[in-house]
Design a protein around this motif. Structure first.
Motif, PDB file in Angstrom:
ATOM      1  N   VAL A  75       5.654  24.616   4.188  1.00 50.50           N
ATOM      2  CA  VAL A  75       6.153  23.256   4.028  1.00 50.50           C
ATOM      3  C   VAL A  75       5.668  22.742   2.682  1.00 50.50           C
ATOM      4  CG1 VAL A  75       6.157  20.902   4.939  1.00 50.50           C
ATOM      5  CG2 VAL A  75       6.041  22.833   6.522  1.00 50.50           C
ATOM      6  N   ALA A  76       6.588  22.228   1.899  1.00 48.67           N
ATOM      7  CA  ALA A  76       6.245  21.588   0.629  1.00 48.67           C
ATOM      8  C   ALA A  76       6.655  20.118   0.734  1.00 48.67           C
ATOM      9  CB  ALA A  76       6.990  22.259  -0.523  1.00 48.67           C
ATOM     10  N   THR A  77       5.869  19.247   0.143  1.00 51.20           N
ATOM     11  CA  THR A  77       6.180  17.822   0.193  1.00 51.20           C
ATOM     12  C   THR A  77       5.952  17.185  -1.161  1.00 51.20           C
ATOM     13  OG1 THR A  77       5.629  17.642   2.531  1.00 51.20           O
ATOM     14  CG2 THR A  77       5.603  15.621   1.285  1.00 51.20           C
ATOM     15  N   ASP A  78       6.949  16.446  -1.617  1.00 46.23           N
ATOM     16  CA  ASP A  78       6.825  15.602  -2.796  1.00 46.23           C
ATOM     17  C   ASP A  78       6.510  14.201  -2.300  1.00 46.23           C
ATOM     18  OD1 ASP A  78       7.537  17.625  -4.616  1.00 46.23           O
ATOM     19  OD2 ASP A  78       9.665  17.227  -4.304  1.00 46.23           O
ATOM     20  N   ILE A  79       5.488  13.568  -2.879  1.00 45.18           N
ATOM     21  CA  ILE A  79       5.066  12.250  -2.425  1.00 45.18           C
ATOM     22  C   ILE A  79       4.902  11.322  -3.632  1.00 45.18           C
ATOM     23  CG2 ILE A  79       3.326  10.923  -1.176  1.00 45.18           C
ATOM     24  CD1 ILE A  79       2.346  13.594   0.040  1.00 45.18           C
ATOM     25  N   ARG A  80       5.444  10.110  -3.501  1.00 49.87           N
ATOM     26  CA  ARG A  80       5.167   9.031  -4.459  1.00 49.87           C
ATOM     27  C   ARG A  80       4.535   7.909  -3.659  1.00 49.87           C
ATOM     28  NH1 ARG A  80      10.927   8.164  -6.981  1.00 49.87           N
ATOM     29  NH2 ARG A  80      11.296   8.276  -4.762  1.00 49.87           N
ATOM     30  N   ILE A  81       3.396   7.408  -4.123  1.00 56.18           N
ATOM     31  CA  ILE A  81       2.705   6.332  -3.424  1.00 56.18           C
ATOM     32  C   ILE A  81       2.380   5.232  -4.422  1.00 56.18           C
ATOM     33  CG2 ILE A  81       0.679   5.658  -2.092  1.00 56.18           C
ATOM     34  CD1 ILE A  81       0.446   8.538  -1.132  1.00 56.18           C
ATOM     35  N   GLY A  82       2.703   4.014  -4.019  1.00 51.71           N
ATOM     36  CA  GLY A  82       2.351   2.866  -4.838  1.00 51.71           C
ATOM     37  C   GLY A  82       1.441   1.930  -4.069  1.00 51.71           C
ATOM     38  N   THR A  83       0.511   1.321  -4.782  1.00 51.12           N
ATOM     39  CA  THR A  83      -0.350   0.292  -4.215  1.00 51.12           C
ATOM     40  C   THR A  83      -0.401  -0.856  -5.205  1.00 51.12           C
ATOM     41  OG1 THR A  83      -2.339   1.241  -5.222  1.00 51.12           O
ATOM     42  CG2 THR A  83      -1.817   1.946  -2.979  1.00 51.12           C
ATOM     43  N   ARG A  84      -0.758  -2.028  -4.727  1.00 51.66           N
ATOM     44  CA  ARG A  84      -0.988  -3.147  -5.629  1.00 51.66           C
ATOM     45  C   ARG A  84      -2.027  -4.068  -5.016  1.00 51.66           C
ATOM     46  NH1 ARG A  84       4.415  -6.309  -6.854  1.00 51.66           N
ATOM     47  NH2 ARG A  84       2.966  -7.448  -8.150  1.00 51.66           N
ATOM     48  N   VAL A  85      -2.809  -4.670  -5.886  1.00 51.03           N
ATOM     49  CA  VAL A  85      -3.857  -5.577  -5.425  1.00 51.03           C
ATOM     50  C   VAL A  85      -3.727  -6.962  -6.065  1.00 51.03           C
ATOM     51  CG1 VAL A  85      -5.480  -3.726  -4.883  1.00 51.03           C
ATOM     52  CG2 VAL A  85      -5.487  -4.733  -7.178  1.00 51.03           C
ATOM     53  N   ASP A  86      -2.656  -7.156  -6.841  1.00 49.03           N
ATOM     54  CA  ASP A  86      -2.473  -8.445  -7.514  1.00 49.03           C
ATOM     55  C   ASP A  86      -1.835  -9.496  -6.613  1.00 49.03           C
ATOM     56  OD1 ASP A  86      -0.142  -6.829  -7.659  1.00 49.03           O
ATOM     57  OD2 ASP A  86       0.690  -8.120  -9.219  1.00 49.03           O
ATOM     58  N   ARG A  87      -1.299  -9.071  -5.492  1.00 54.75           N
ATOM     59  CA  ARG A  87      -0.754 -10.017  -4.514  1.00 54.75           C
ATOM     60  C   ARG A  87      -0.724  -9.352  -3.140  1.00 54.75           C
ATOM     61  NH1 ARG A  87       4.582  -9.554  -2.938  1.00 54.75           N
ATOM     62  NH2 ARG A  87       5.874  -8.171  -4.148  1.00 54.75           N
ATOM     63  N   GLU A  88      -0.643 -10.184  -2.133  1.00 52.63           N
ATOM     64  CA  GLU A  88      -0.621  -9.703  -0.750  1.00 52.63           C
ATOM     65  C   GLU A  88       0.770  -9.162  -0.412  1.00 52.63           C
ATOM     66  OE1 GLU A  88      -2.545  -8.976   2.849  1.00 52.63           O
ATOM     67  OE2 GLU A  88      -3.424  -9.893   1.080  1.00 52.63           O
ATOM     68  N   ILE A  89       0.810  -8.029   0.247  1.00 50.83           N
ATOM     69  CA  ILE A  89       2.060  -7.477   0.759  1.00 50.83           C
ATOM     70  C   ILE A  89       1.977  -7.568   2.277  1.00 50.83           C
ATOM     71  CG2 ILE A  89       3.534  -5.441   0.979  1.00 50.83           C
ATOM     72  CD1 ILE A  89       2.375  -4.471  -1.692  1.00 50.83           C
ATOM     73  N   ALA A  90       2.914  -8.285   2.869  1.00 55.77           N
ATOM     74  CA  ALA A  90       2.924  -8.391   4.331  1.00 55.77           C
ATOM     75  C   ALA A  90       3.185  -7.011   4.924  1.00 55.77           C
ATOM     76  CB  ALA A  90       4.005  -9.375   4.777  1.00 55.77           C
TER      77      ALA A  90
END
Length: 111
Positions: A75-90
């Motif tokens: 199994v191969a998986t391509d992953i893109r992950i984003g995070t941010r701390v400049d504002r709240e994400i519900a």
């Protein structure tokens, strides 16, 4: 520091299977995601997934394990992950918020 909220897109690719279609394996991964309690959405070439970073990465791990258990030797998986701390994400609104913002900009073009 608390667990970062992650907005991810991943494409899990079963390899070495007897059939060219991988739909049965992807369905198995979707079953795993249903049990995870995280917000997710399947699309033509992957899945959007969001929640606490540790739970998102655990869910992707669990998809790998389930697809291997179903018979895929690799199994191969391509992953893109984003995070941010400049504002709240519900929780559960990370991907929808991104899409909504672009749609709002495009709607201005129609006026």
């Amino acid at each position: 520091m608390t667990d970062l909220y992650a907005v991810a897109d991943f494409c899990l690719i079963p390899m070495g299977t007897a059939e060219p279609s991988v739909a049965e394996y992807i369905a198995e991964c979707q079953r795993v995601l249903e049990k995870s309690g995280l917000k997710f959405k399947l699309h033509g070439y992957g899945t959007n997934l969001e929640g606490p970073w540790s739970q998102v990465s655990q869910a992707i791990h669990d998809c790998h394990a389930a697809v291997h258990a179903k018979g895929a030797p690799r199994v191969a998986t391509d992953i893109r992950i984003g995070t941010r701390v400049d504002r709240e994400i519900a929780p559960g609104e990370g991907n929808e918020g991104k899409v909504k913002r672009v749609e709002e900009i495009l709607a201005k073009d129609q006026k």
